[in-house]
Scaffold this motif. Structure first.
Motif, PDB file in Angstrom:
ATOM      1  N   ALA A  19    -114.108  15.008 -13.034  1.00 35.45           N
ATOM      2  CA  ALA A  19    -113.673  13.772 -12.355  1.00 35.45           C
ATOM      3  C   ALA A  19    -113.919  12.514 -13.164  1.00 35.45           C
ATOM      4  CB  ALA A  19    -114.388  13.667 -11.006  1.00 35.45           C
ATOM      5  N   SER A  20    -114.854  12.576 -14.112  1.00 41.14           N
ATOM      6  CA  SER A  20    -115.189  11.373 -14.887  1.00 41.14           C
ATOM      7  C   SER A  20    -114.435  11.320 -16.206  1.00 41.14           C
ATOM      8  CB  SER A  20    -116.691  11.362 -15.153  1.00 41.14           C
ATOM      9  OG  SER A  20    -117.097  12.622 -15.664  1.00 41.14           O
ATOM     10  N   GLU A  21    -113.605  12.323 -16.471  1.00 40.69           N
ATOM     11  CA  GLU A  21    -112.871  12.333 -17.743  1.00 40.69           C
ATOM     12  C   GLU A  21    -111.399  12.027 -17.504  1.00 40.69           C
ATOM     13  OE1 GLU A  21    -113.576  15.922 -19.985  1.00 40.69           O
ATOM     14  OE2 GLU A  21    -115.752  15.631 -19.935  1.00 40.69           O
TER      15      GLU A  21
ATOM     16  N   GLY B 154    -125.355   9.533  -6.002  1.00 43.69           N
ATOM     17  CA  GLY B 154    -125.711   8.405  -6.876  1.00 43.69           C
ATOM     18  C   GLY B 154    -125.717   8.786  -8.347  1.00 43.69           C
ATOM     19  N   HIS B 155    -126.056   7.821  -9.202  1.00 47.83           N
ATOM     20  CA  HIS B 155    -126.030   8.056 -10.643  1.00 47.83           C
ATOM     21  C   HIS B 155    -127.449   8.025 -11.199  1.00 47.83           C
ATOM     22  CE1 HIS B 155    -125.137   6.921 -14.949  1.00 47.83           C
ATOM     23  NE2 HIS B 155    -124.330   7.942 -14.763  1.00 47.83           N
ATOM     24  N   LEU B 156    -127.629   8.659 -12.350  1.00 49.34           N
ATOM     25  CA  LEU B 156    -128.927   8.662 -13.044  1.00 49.34           C
ATOM     26  C   LEU B 156    -129.538   7.263 -13.136  1.00 49.34           C
ATOM     27  CD1 LEU B 156    -128.501  10.776 -16.311  1.00 49.34           C
ATOM     28  CD2 LEU B 156    -130.127  11.190 -14.469  1.00 49.34           C
TER      29      LEU B 156
ATOM     30  N   ALA C  98    -121.234   5.253  -6.956  1.00 47.03           N
ATOM     31  CA  ALA C  98    -121.693   6.630  -7.058  1.00 47.03           C
ATOM     32  C   ALA C  98    -120.892   7.393  -8.095  1.00 47.03           C
ATOM     33  CB  ALA C  98    -121.515   7.296  -5.701  1.00 47.03           C
ATOM     34  N   SER C  99    -121.414   8.560  -8.468  1.00 47.08           N
ATOM     35  CA  SER C  99    -120.628   9.385  -9.387  1.00 47.08           C
ATOM     36  C   SER C  99    -120.089  10.643  -8.699  1.00 47.08           C
ATOM     37  CB  SER C  99    -121.438   9.754 -10.632  1.00 47.08           C
ATOM     38  OG  SER C  99    -122.611  10.410 -10.261  1.00 47.08           O
ATOM     39  N   SER C 100    -120.542  10.894  -7.477  1.00 46.81           N
ATOM     40  CA  SER C 100    -119.932  12.022  -6.759  1.00 46.81           C
ATOM     41  C   SER C 100    -119.917  11.769  -5.249  1.00 46.81           C
ATOM     42  CB  SER C 100    -120.648  13.333  -7.089  1.00 46.81           C
ATOM     43  OG  SER C 100    -122.018  13.220  -6.838  1.00 46.81           O
TER      44      SER C 100
ATOM     45  N   ALA D  71    -117.905   2.511 -11.619  1.00 51.04           N
ATOM     46  CA  ALA D  71    -117.425   3.307 -12.758  1.00 51.04           C
ATOM     47  C   ALA D  71    -116.361   4.331 -12.368  1.00 51.04           C
ATOM     48  CB  ALA D  71    -118.598   3.995 -13.441  1.00 51.04           C
ATOM     49  N   HIS D  72    -116.621   5.065 -11.294  1.00 52.62           N
ATOM     50  CA  HIS D  72    -115.671   6.119 -10.932  1.00 52.62           C
ATOM     51  C   HIS D  72    -114.383   5.565 -10.335  1.00 52.62           C
ATOM     52  CE1 HIS D  72    -116.753  10.314 -11.568  1.00 52.62           C
ATOM     53  NE2 HIS D  72    -117.933   9.795 -11.843  1.00 52.62           N
ATOM     54  N   TYR D  73    -114.503   4.459  -9.633  1.00 53.73           N
ATOM     55  CA  TYR D  73    -113.366   3.994  -8.827  1.00 53.73           C
ATOM     56  C   TYR D  73    -112.579   2.871  -9.509  1.00 53.73           C
ATOM     57  CZ  TYR D  73    -116.835   6.121  -5.728  1.00 53.73           C
ATOM     58  OH  TYR D  73    -117.766   6.978  -5.184  1.00 53.73           O
TER      59      TYR D  73
ATOM     60  N   HIS E 184    -113.572   4.288 -19.103  1.00 53.37           N
ATOM     61  CA  HIS E 184    -112.842   5.472 -19.573  1.00 53.37           C
ATOM     62  C   HIS E 184    -112.524   6.489 -18.480  1.00 53.37           C
ATOM     63  CE1 HIS E 184    -117.230   5.923 -20.032  1.00 53.37           C
ATOM     64  NE2 HIS E 184    -117.037   7.104 -19.486  1.00 53.37           N
ATOM     65  N   LYS E 185    -112.911   6.223 -17.258  1.00 53.32           N
ATOM     66  CA  LYS E 185    -112.685   7.238 -16.220  1.00 53.32           C
ATOM     67  C   LYS E 185    -111.289   7.007 -15.629  1.00 53.32           C
ATOM     68  CE  LYS E 185    -117.586   8.045 -15.291  1.00 53.32           C
ATOM     69  NZ  LYS E 185    -118.451   6.982 -15.846  1.00 53.32           N
ATOM     70  N   THR E 186    -111.218   6.616 -14.362  1.00 57.42           N
ATOM     71  CA  THR E 186    -109.881   6.381 -13.793  1.00 57.42           C
ATOM     72  C   THR E 186    -109.152   5.248 -14.519  1.00 57.42           C
ATOM     73  OG1 THR E 186    -111.047   5.101 -12.104  1.00 57.42           O
ATOM     74  CG2 THR E 186    -110.272   7.300 -11.465  1.00 57.42           C
TER      75      THR E 186
ATOM     76  N   ILE F  31    -119.267  22.355  -6.841  1.00 56.66           N
ATOM     77  CA  ILE F  31    -118.554  21.856  -8.016  1.00 56.66           C
ATOM     78  C   ILE F  31    -117.842  20.571  -7.607  1.00 56.66           C
ATOM     79  CG2 ILE F  31    -118.215  23.980  -9.345  1.00 56.66           C
ATOM     80  CD1 ILE F  31    -115.460  24.286  -8.029  1.00 56.66           C
ATOM     81  N   ARG F  32    -117.656  19.705  -8.599  1.00 52.96           N
ATOM     82  CA  ARG F  32    -116.916  18.451  -8.375  1.00 52.96           C
ATOM     83  C   ARG F  32    -115.549  18.616  -9.023  1.00 52.96           C
ATOM     84  NH1 ARG F  32    -118.772  12.933 -11.387  1.00 52.96           N
ATOM     85  NH2 ARG F  32    -118.309  14.328 -13.106  1.00 52.96           N
ATOM     86  N   ILE F  33    -114.530  18.257  -8.278  1.00 49.09           N
ATOM     87  CA  ILE F  33    -113.165  18.372  -8.807  1.00 49.09           C
ATOM     88  C   ILE F  33    -112.509  17.003  -8.787  1.00 49.09           C
ATOM     89  CG2 ILE F  33    -110.855  19.298  -8.295  1.00 49.09           C
ATOM     90  CD1 ILE F  33    -112.122  21.905  -7.560  1.00 49.09           C
TER      91      ILE F  33
HETATM   92  N1  DSN Z   1    -121.250  11.377 -16.513  1.00 46.65           N
HETATM   93  C1  DSN Z   1    -120.553  10.623 -15.511  1.00 46.65           C
HETATM   94  C2  DSN Z   1    -119.957  11.488 -14.465  1.00 46.65           C
HETATM   95  O1  DSN Z   1    -119.630  12.617 -14.772  1.00 46.65           O
HETATM   96  O2  DSN Z   1    -119.780  11.044 -13.346  1.00 46.65           O
HETATM   97  C3  DSN Z   1    -121.380   9.564 -14.927  1.00 46.65           C
HETATM   98  O3  DSN Z   1    -121.859   8.751 -15.919  1.00 46.65           O
END
Ligand code: DSN
Length: 420
Positions: A40-42, A131-133, A181-183, A209-211, A235-237, A366-368
């Protein structure tokens, strides 16, 4: 060594100078085209973004900010950074933007360092609930420098419980509240978060970041007017280069600028900043908006198809580009599922789910995500087919060869870049 030999080295191509790296790059590019990426983050960055990154801008040192540099020769660099800043402000209707953070983690670090002191309390979403690291995990600087209080999601519907957030804020009086959040696959209500933050006198930071791409396209609620600071990756969405950004209210500009440089970073990566500018320009187009709409639609269809196949979807669905599958009733862990899917050319990541009994290296989920496949052109019918292949191979490992072949056939329909 003769000058002519030195010049020959400078001008030789990568394939001549370093066939080993050249070959590995080509193999990775081929892997990205032959497999199906559901991480989902790529995403696949725009070709124009990659072009901007592979330039001699990488040679330039430009510590400081436009018109206030510590090196000479920055006239064009200044124009590039100013363009990136102006485009980013316009894209999100923001008062202030900093385009220098090398990553999302450094963007978050710069905001924390600007407005918090070690030992201050922050209220953030727990990693287990999405949440994120950098939102206070004990293995990250944020969990080591600050006193972290976490909110999570409700056991009933696996969504953020704003009453719980408010109770925790009133009890612990955090200096900063962090959302994003990241998931977490649902809408995050920035307005409620900002009201809670005001009530307890806390700063409110939103990590989008994700949205980010969905927000730029107007199909996920924007936190910009509600948050004091908004951080993101690009670099995500958003489909830009790997990197970070910070957006904020105008009166925070000096503190944030100082915190990014010289606070946590040295010279900015100007080739990446140029690539960010390109991505911000592309994000204003009608095609980009339509792309984001399809990303969300594809995620909903994917989740619905898996649900019809008998899989439990965390929070029963998604409002964005990603969702989580709870594998507890399948006899598989997240790690098992990641490995099985990897063996057929489908890339996902194992992911903790709310109240997960498994540790992060194993997980029950798993996250999709659908940003990458949508960039490649997957339409509803292809998403349904893919979801059924995922279901088939997770239910019956003897189908690995059949599914691998089908994934290959599907993938060939959607070439990534017209370059090798
Ligand atoms: N590594 C990213 C992700 O997969 O959501 C977050 O930084």
């Amino acid at each position: 060594m003769l000058n002519s030999q030195i010049n020959r080295l400078i001008n030789s191509s990568l394939s001549e100078i370093d066939p080993e790296i050249f070959d590995l790059i080509n193999k990775e590019v081929a892997r990205q085209s032959e497999g199906v990426n559901l991480i989902a983050s790529e995403n696949y960055a725009f070709k124009a973004v990659l072009d901007a990154m592979g330039t001699a801008l990488s040679n330039k040192y430009a510590e400081g900010y436009p018109s206030k540099r510590y090196y000479s020769g920055c006239q064009f660099i200044d124009m590039i950074e100013n363009l990136a800043i102006e485009r980013l402000k316009k894209l999100y209707n923001a008062e202030y933007a900093n385009v220098q953070p090398h990553s999302g983690a450094q963007a978050n670090m710069a905001v924390y360092f600007a407005f918090l002191k070690p030992g201050d309390t922050i209220l953030t979403m727990s990693l287990n609930c999405g949440g994120h690291l950098t939102h206070g995990s004990p293995v990250n600087f944020s969990g080591q420098f600050y006193n972290v209080v976490h909110y999570g999601v409700s056991r009933n519907n696996e969504m953020i419980d704003y009453d719980e957030v408010r109770e925790l804020a009133l009890k612990y009086k955090p200096k900063m509240i962090v959302a994003g959040a990241s998931s977490y696959p649902r809408i995050i209500d920035s307005k409620i978060f900002s009201e809670i933050a005001k009530e307890v006198g806390a700063f409110f930071m939103f990590d989008m970041a994700h949205y980010a791409g969905l927000i730029a396209a107007g199909i996920y609620p924007s936190p910009i007017t509600f948050a004091d600071f908004v951080t993101s990756t690009t670099h995500k969405t958003l489909r830009g280069p790997k990197g970070g950004i910070i957006i904020a209210k105008g009166h925070y500009s000096k503190d944030i600028d100082k915190s990014v440089f010289p606070g946590v970073q040295g010279g900015p990566l100007m080739h990446v900043i140029a690539a960010k500018a390109v991505a911000f320009k592309l994000a204003t187009t009608q095609e980009f908006k339509e792309y984001q709409r399809k990303v969300v639609n594809n995620a909903k269809i994917f989740a619905q198809t898996l649900k019809e196949e008998g899989f439990r979807i965390v929070s029963d669905g998604t409002d964005c580009h990603m969702f989580l599958v709870d594998l507890k009733n399948t006899g598989l862990t997240g790690k098992d599922a990641e490995e099985i899917l990897n063996s057929v050319g489908i890339y996902v990541n194992k992911n903790v789910i709310p109240f997960d009994p498994q540790p992060p290296r194993i997980t029950s989920g798993i996250r999709i995500g659908t940003p990458a496949i949508t960039t490649r052109g997957f339409e509803e019918e292809h998403v349904k087919e893919l979801a059924k292949l995922v279901s088939l191979v997770l239910k019956d490992k003897s189908k690995v060869d059949y599914v691998r072949q089908k994934v290959k056939e599907l993938s060939i329909l959607f070439p990534v870049y017209n370059i090798s």
